[in-house]
Enzyme design. Sequence first.
Site, PDB file in Angstrom:
ATOM      1  N   GLU A 182       0.819  -1.232   0.000  1.00 18.00           N
ATOM      2  CA  GLU A 182       0.000   0.000   0.000  1.00 18.00           C
ATOM      3  C   GLU A 182       0.844   1.270   0.000  1.00 18.00           C
ATOM      4  O   GLU A 182       0.447   2.279   0.580  1.00 18.00           O
ATOM      5  CB  GLU A 182      -0.959   0.008   1.206  1.00 18.00           C
ATOM      6  CG  GLU A 182      -2.003  -1.087   1.169  1.00 18.00           C
ATOM      7  CD  GLU A 182      -3.098  -0.931   2.233  1.00 18.00           C
ATOM      8  OE1 GLU A 182      -2.903  -0.139   3.173  1.00 18.00           O
ATOM      9  OE2 GLU A 182      -4.133  -1.596   2.107  1.00 18.00           O
ATOM     10  N   GLU A 251      -7.017  -7.506  -0.823  1.00 17.04           N
ATOM     11  CA  GLU A 251      -7.654  -7.419   0.498  1.00 17.04           C
ATOM     12  C   GLU A 251      -9.120  -7.057   0.333  1.00 17.04           C
ATOM     13  O   GLU A 251      -9.441  -5.902   0.105  1.00 17.04           O
ATOM     14  CB  GLU A 251      -6.973  -6.351   1.366  1.00 17.04           C
ATOM     15  CG  GLU A 251      -5.568  -6.706   1.782  1.00 17.04           C
ATOM     16  CD  GLU A 251      -4.972  -5.709   2.779  1.00 17.04           C
ATOM     17  OE1 GLU A 251      -5.719  -4.842   3.300  1.00 17.04           O
ATOM     18  OE2 GLU A 251      -3.758  -5.802   3.035  1.00 17.04           O
TER      19      GLU A 251
END
Length: 824
Positions: A182, A251
């Site tokens: 991320e 995710e």
Amino acid sequence: MSNAMFGTFLIACLALLYTCSSATTVEYDSSAIILNGERKLIISGAIHYPRSTSQMWPDLIMKAKDGDLDAIETYIFWDLHEPVRRKYDFSGNLDFIKFLKIAQEQGLYVVLRIGPYVCAEWNYGGFPMWLHNMPGIQLRTDNAVFKEEMKIFTTKIVTMCKEAGLFAPQGGPIILAQIENEYGDVISHYGEAGNSYIKWCAEMALAQNIGVPWIMCKQKNAPATIIDTCNGYYCDTFKPNNPKSPKIFTENWVGWFQKWGERRPHRTAEDSAFSVARFFQNGGALQNYYLYHGGTNFGRTAGGPFIITTYDYDAPLDEYGNLIEPKYGHLKRLHAAIKLGEKVLTNGTATWESHGDSLWMTTYTNKGTGQKFCFLSNSHTSKDAEVDLQQDGKYYVPAWSMSLLQDCNKEVYNTAKTEAQTNIYMKQLDQKLGNSPEWSWTSDPMEDTFQGKGTFTASQLLDQKSVTVGASDYLWYMTEVVVNDTNTWGKAKVQVNTTGHILYLFINGFLTGTQHGTVSQPGFIHEGNISLNQGTNIISLLSVTVGHANYGAFFDMQETGIVGGPVKLFSIENPNNVLDLSKSTWSYKVGINGMTKKFYDPKTTIGVQWKTNNVSIGVPMTWYKTTFKTPDGTNPVVLDLIGLQKGEAWVNGQSIGRYWPAMLAENKGCSDTCDYRGEYNADKCLSGCGEPSQRFYHVPRKWVLMQPLSMRLSKQLPLVLCATADYEKTLELKCPEGKTMSEIQFASYGDPEGSCGSFKIGEWESRYSKTVVEKACIGKQSCSINVTSSTFRLKKGGTNGQLAVQLSCGGSNPEDNRVQSLLA
Ligand SMILES: *[C@@H]1O[C@H](CO)[C@@H](O)[C@H](O)[C@H]1NC(C)=O
Ligand SMILES: *[C@@H]1O[C@H](CO)[C@@H](O)[C@H](O)[C@H]1NC(C)=O
Ligand SMILES: *[C@@H]1O[C@H](CO)[C@@H](O)[C@H](O)[C@H]1NC(C)=O
Ligand SMILES: *[C@@H]1O[C@H](CO)[C@@H](O)[C@H](O)[C@H]1NC(C)=O
Ligand SMILES: *[C@@H]1O[C@H](CO)[C@@H](O)[C@H](O)[C@H]1NC(C)=O
Ligand SMILES: *[C@@H]1O[C@H](CO)[C@@H](O)[C@H](O)[C@H]1NC(C)=O
């Protein structure tokens, strides 16, 4: 993939011929992950190995397999594996190689997210805290010191996997690996160095020659050789930066986490399924649940500030590894339905046809065979719809749902129609711990710090994290004030400005104040009135952290403790008389003595005197100890710590985590009803308002069984199951392994009302309801009942009913006893 790379594997394989019978090649294109030339859709679920015990792994992974997952995913937790620089630990619950091999034995693939920055609500994002104090280091940017450490650790993990033959081309389960995590969220804060860092990450990773693709999540500028992936509640509209990359949902947040003071989140089975189905409707190739099993933040691994000890996450498997129904079963049925379309979805063309308001039919067709598979989506948040499916008449699609249609006219699944049973796990009191003579206690020995004696001094107030380097939650800041004139300084107001998270203030060895921060304001200014003596006075400030930051740009630089202060005294007699102590000589001591002397370990007998008289629970800086008998059976053991303040708890010397049942969740925003329709966010469907954010604490069986002692306490969970089935459907119920159905608590075919836990007989029912269910289920691990006229001897008019059942699973066998000790 270069030839040189395959050469390497070939040699490794020849040496271990018997273990590499089934090498798997991993390739991909824009619509599939291609394994050995077969076009696949992969459904994966995250299980983090250190958030359970090695004893729990086989069961968790078996349940993942039973839930029809193709793969499991885990991060690698650098801080646990390299607690001291170049001193590695891969033993016990850190034996990730063993964890991955169990997955392989179950026939599951693995997505290995090395990071090594992992975020994950994990302390310091998974970085070992010693990194912070390395000269010249800057984390997560184009910095030579950091890059060298990151490369050494990444190489170490890759080498271990290669040596164990775990990459797919070696015959192992790993089909994808991740580098960084991320970073796209924060890259703009790092300027040009951020871009060059990402380039370096990619090159470093590719140079590892692992023979499977690398991914980066949320990395729009990932090089074309790396797959850019998506994280979120929904990823259907996501497009990877390279049109040749498959669409990967690394995710899918199937729930959410909690901080101390927060309410319990819940994401419905219906909306979770809707998100997955939407993703595959839009050409998804790999979907991973974050998380499939959340588990527990044992010890001080919780991130922060203020992440709580349970990491249950409302995942399909709860903290203890129990199936959460209907989520688990509803998703399992979805996986099977998606697999029915796999061939067409990975080798077909999609056409989209609008059927009106928010209604879309997506038809995948294989041009050669003419085979079809359809998704019919209704993304309206309140309007149900009916659609004409050729051959099948009016077809009902509830709002915010999606149907999977085999041959485009036969429903194999609808995301809003849950058929799975509901499980309720009740915590049953086994033994009582409260205010009994079985408790003993001792004060933390603080004489040295009451006298201001630390291990080093500085003429400033330092950053707590830089001093403790994560070795303890506790840091003492101590200084002296010499009072020459008690008229002015006999009574004073003290003011301490801290970045958090908890402060204890002692004057000459007496506790005069405590205060803690909150999620919205971790730091605070503590004020209190104190008395000072003529001559030397000792001010001892004990600062306590509750998890270090794990997310955000430069999170690693976030300061903690009383850094910079100021710490000031104001004369009560004359408030203009101010003494700023911020630049005084401060003495420091990391940790508290009871911790250093291992009061938490039952083996510690020297230097500690446990007292059994005048036990009073809740006195700060006190250790408490009791023993309890291991609850019978194999059900999870749970400690109810209601009534305690804040501290850390150990069982048989193993830390089960920080506890803070005194921290209550905000008392508004919860509701009894939860509408799955509409976009999910973490403020939806909350529960636990006004209750402790966490009252119950998981004690893994592995730790309870470690060393026998005596006496009683604790809890276990028997199980209540519910399910409903309409006329002509089949009701199916299943107790966990080793349990059988012991009591039918409710059974009614008719128009039953209420839901699991509160079923009521409606206006009519078949009077055979209970007998039929008893006959079919009692004494069995699983049972199924066909809801037909003959089963319930129904007359005309009885065919529009529903069967509702609630029953309990029982069966257990005894074991022996343990100790337990706490600090409040
Ligand atoms: C894809 O479909 C085409 C047309 O039916 C077929 O010829 C081809 O073998 C399929 N490819 C795979 C990998 O299944
Ligand atoms: C008391 O006197 C000492 C010595 O002169 C001085 O260092 C100290 O600051 C004085 N204390 C206060 C509170 O003024
Ligand atoms: C307290 O500390 C914070 C951060 O360290 C600082 O921003 C703030 O100005 C300080 N407040 C006072 C009243 O000194
Ligand atoms: C401290 O004492 C002052 C005056 O005696 C009083 O006004 C104030 O409320 C007290 N503060 C606290 C925190 O007790
Ligand atoms: C227990 O508490 C009572 C009342 O506070 C006190 O009188 C007694 O001395 C205490 N006993 C011990 C052994 O500390
Ligand atoms: C229910 O019906 C199915 C299909 O008709 C049949 O195979 C099965 O044996 C039945 N189950 C029971 C418990 O009667």
